[in-house]
Design an enzyme around this catalytic site. Sequence first.
Site, PDB file in Angstrom:
ATOM      1  N   SER A  84       0.808  -1.217   0.000  1.00  0.00           N
ATOM      2  CA  SER A  84       0.000   0.000   0.000  1.00  0.00           C
ATOM      3  C   SER A  84       0.846   1.274   0.000  1.00  0.00           C
ATOM      4  O   SER A  84       0.452   2.277  -0.606  1.00  0.00           O
ATOM      5  CB  SER A  84      -0.961   0.008   1.197  1.00  0.00           C
ATOM      6  N   HIS A 121       1.324   4.632   4.391  1.00  0.00           N
ATOM      7  CA  HIS A 121       0.505   5.243   3.340  1.00  0.00           C
ATOM      8  C   HIS A 121       0.945   6.687   3.088  1.00  0.00           C
ATOM      9  O   HIS A 121       1.166   7.097   1.941  1.00  0.00           O
ATOM     10  CB  HIS A 121      -0.970   5.226   3.745  1.00  0.00           C
TER      11      HIS A 121
END
Length: 350
Positions: A132, A187
């Site tokens: 991610s 992230h």
Amino acid sequence: MTPERITSISFRAPVPPMTKGLIALNVLVFVVMLLGGAGFWHSPNTVQLTWGANFAPATADGQWWRLFSAMFLHFGALHLGMNMLALWDGGKLVERMFGPGRFLSIYLLSGVAGNLLSLVIQGNDAVSGGASGAIFGIYGALLVYVWFARHQMQTREFRWLFWGALAFSALTIGMGYIVPGIDNSAHIGGFLTGMVIAVILLPSAILTSKYFLLTQLLIGTAWVAGLFALLTHLPTPKYRWQQEIAIQEQVQKLQRIDQQAQGRWRQIMLEGREGSVSFDEMAAQIDAQVSTPYEESFETLSALPEDPKLPSAALLEQAKAYALKRSEASKAAADQLRNVPFMPAKPTPP
């Protein structure tokens, strides 16, 4: 890819080779982990650590390769599926915009930088992994490209790409503050890195200012300064991972020694009952094949560092006590056999 072709991008367009390759690699790693004992829907932290997840006591103990390997690990099929869908969705756009080489650079640098920020923020409290961070870097790059190419795009296409990517990124990062277990630091670190690398690697076709080189230089310098700040604020590991692994390996070795020693003990007792060996011979075999392996294992375990912060600290003490007990008990048994008086056989009557 030139700005004039941006409007030709659609979700029905073929996925470019680098995006397909990254998706295939992530899926392949997941399959190999399944064959190695990982769970389909969820894998415990111990399995992830074995395969290279990011964790301060391990990473900061010299295993820096985990900053790279962690971006290819996933904790279950749902985790993998959601990430690969996002990679397929954004990757096929960004790879056409930047080309496969620059696209791969954005992906990898974003993943490593995201894991580095995660290491600093999470410290000793989390085992992290997943693509991610790298994927958020792809979406950060998408925003940068579309923003700088906005005057060369149709308004509808710009709104669809820019605001769609921005909404996806904002909602996903916001969800990370609500849903537990999401590594939002990876992230954010990946997203910001993707934007920076995209500015540096922007194709010349969309640059409208001859002074943009100075902007690239300043942004790149700020990013390097940020990396330096992270590297100088790495968390102090709660314990040394190599020491923890050494304890686990020696405990497993003791278990194998225990199985072998018990097997040899049974064999020696059987030979004694059959009368094929003398008591002295039995005692010598017990010393060599039972007592000595336990004693050597105890000495090896005793040489390991005794750090109460190690997860296996209590297990180490139990293993040492067990090895010592078995060693002393087998030595005592051997001594008893040596002290058994010789009983000559009765003469057979004529």
